[in-house]
Design a protein around this motif. Structure first.
Motif, PDB file in Angstrom:
ATOM      1  N   GLN A  77      -0.377   3.853  -2.537  1.00 33.84           N
ATOM      2  CA  GLN A  77      -1.146   2.663  -1.283  1.00 33.84           C
ATOM      3  C   GLN A  77      -0.120   3.621  -0.274  1.00 33.84           C
ATOM      4  O   GLN A  77       0.525   3.135   0.013  1.00 33.84           O
ATOM      5  N   LEU A  78      -0.956   4.502   0.160  1.00 35.19           N
ATOM      6  CA  LEU A  78      -0.555   4.568   1.642  1.00 35.19           C
ATOM      7  C   LEU A  78      -1.471   4.616   2.891  1.00 35.19           C
ATOM      8  O   LEU A  78      -2.087   4.108   3.490  1.00 35.19           O
ATOM      9  N   VAL A  79      -0.023   3.816   4.165  1.00 33.72           N
ATOM     10  CA  VAL A  79      -0.859   3.701   5.453  1.00 33.72           C
ATOM     11  C   VAL A  79      -0.644   5.353   6.302  1.00 33.72           C
ATOM     12  O   VAL A  79       0.227   5.544   6.770  1.00 33.72           O
ATOM     13  N   VAL A  80      -2.504   5.860   6.767  1.00 31.37           N
ATOM     14  CA  VAL A  80      -1.863   6.952   7.604  1.00 31.37           C
ATOM     15  C   VAL A  80      -2.671   6.652   8.725  1.00 31.37           C
ATOM     16  O   VAL A  80      -4.323   5.937   9.058  1.00 31.37           O
ATOM     17  N   GLY A  81      -2.406   6.685   9.907  1.00 29.08           N
ATOM     18  CA  GLY A  81      -3.031   6.451  11.245  1.00 29.08           C
ATOM     19  C   GLY A  81      -3.527   4.438  10.862  1.00 29.08           C
ATOM     20  O   GLY A  81      -4.222   4.133  11.987  1.00 29.08           O
ATOM     21  N   GLY A  82      -2.249   3.934  11.067  1.00 28.42           N
ATOM     22  CA  GLY A  82      -2.414   2.754  10.841  1.00 28.42           C
ATOM     23  C   GLY A  82      -2.954   2.106   9.952  1.00 28.42           C
ATOM     24  O   GLY A  82      -3.513   0.529   9.645  1.00 28.42           O
ATOM     25  N   GLN A  83      -3.946   2.492   9.360  1.00 26.67           N
ATOM     26  CA  GLN A  83      -5.001   1.998   8.277  1.00 26.67           C
ATOM     27  C   GLN A  83      -4.276   2.342   6.725  1.00 26.67           C
ATOM     28  O   GLN A  83      -3.811   3.058   6.151  1.00 26.67           O
ATOM     29  N   PRO A  84      -4.460   1.088   5.856  1.00 24.67           N
ATOM     30  CA  PRO A  84      -4.058   0.751   5.046  1.00 24.67           C
ATOM     31  C   PRO A  84      -5.264   1.931   3.572  1.00 24.67           C
ATOM     32  O   PRO A  84      -6.243   1.471   3.859  1.00 24.67           O
ATOM     33  N   TYR A  85      -4.699   3.097   2.753  1.00 25.66           N
ATOM     34  CA  TYR A  85      -5.787   3.277   2.293  1.00 25.66           C
ATOM     35  C   TYR A  85      -4.675   3.528   0.093  1.00 25.66           C
ATOM     36  O   TYR A  85      -4.124   4.094   0.807  1.00 25.66           O
ATOM     37  N   THR A  86      -5.799   3.819  -0.437  1.00 23.77           N
ATOM     38  CA  THR A  86      -5.419   3.556  -2.123  1.00 23.77           C
ATOM     39  C   THR A  86      -6.340   4.633  -2.123  1.00 23.77           C
ATOM     40  O   THR A  86      -7.412   5.225  -2.183  1.00 23.77           O
ATOM     41  N   VAL A  87      -5.107   5.383  -3.102  1.00 22.11           N
ATOM     42  CA  VAL A  87      -5.257   6.690  -3.453  1.00 22.11           C
ATOM     43  C   VAL A  87      -5.975   6.698  -4.778  1.00 22.11           C
ATOM     44  O   VAL A  87      -5.919   6.643  -6.007  1.00 22.11           O
ATOM     45  N   CYS A  88      -7.149   7.615  -4.757  1.00 24.23           N
ATOM     46  CA  CYS A  88      -8.482   6.930  -6.130  1.00 24.23           C
ATOM     47  C   CYS A  88      -8.876   8.087  -6.613  1.00 24.23           C
ATOM     48  O   CYS A  88      -9.207   8.245  -8.403  1.00 24.23           O
ATOM     49  N   ASP A  89      -8.399   9.271  -6.007  1.00 26.97           N
ATOM     50  CA  ASP A  89      -8.090  10.604  -7.012  1.00 26.97           C
ATOM     51  C   ASP A  89      -7.908  12.030  -5.763  1.00 26.97           C
ATOM     52  O   ASP A  89      -7.583  11.504  -4.362  1.00 26.97           O
ATOM     53  N   MET A  90      -7.330  13.044  -6.517  1.00 30.63           N
ATOM     54  CA  MET A  90      -6.977  14.240  -5.959  1.00 30.63           C
ATOM     55  C   MET A  90      -7.009  14.732  -6.054  1.00 30.63           C
ATOM     56  O   MET A  90      -6.968  15.410  -7.497  1.00 30.63           O
TER      57      MET A  90
END
Length: 93
Positions: A21-34
């Motif tokens: 789980q990352l916070v980019v630009g103040g928004q939390p995001y969960t990595v589902c694929d890369m």
């Protein structure tokens, strides 16, 4: 122990994992694929459909479940925890 089961770790393109789980630009995001890129970076895909290009020298902080860390051993339940009694004050007879 952390009650949420999450720890903050420093990640790079080489160490990121699905589920981080990352916070980019103040928004939390969960990595589902890369996807790996020829430049050594990664193209991260998030659950909401967004994507993020992580360069090979980019360093970020992420939250990761403790169970995903290397060397993690699942804690065993204490067998007699319910029967243990610890006196907090001196009992009188």
């Amino acid at each position: 122990m952390n009650p949420t089961g999450m720890v903050a770790i420093e990640i790079t393109a080489a160490t990121i994992k699905i589920g981080d789980q990352l916070v980019v630009g103040g928004q939390p995001y969960t990595v589902c694929d890369m996807s790996a890129l020829a430049s050594g970076g990664k193209l991260l895909h998030f659950a909401g459909g967004e994507s993020f290009h992580m360069g090979c020298f980019t360093v970020l902080w992420a939250s990761r479940h403790i169970s995903q860390l290397p060397g993690f051993i699942t804690p065993r339940a204490r067998r007699y925890e319910g029967t243990r009694h610890q006196r907090t004050t001196r009992e009188r007879r």
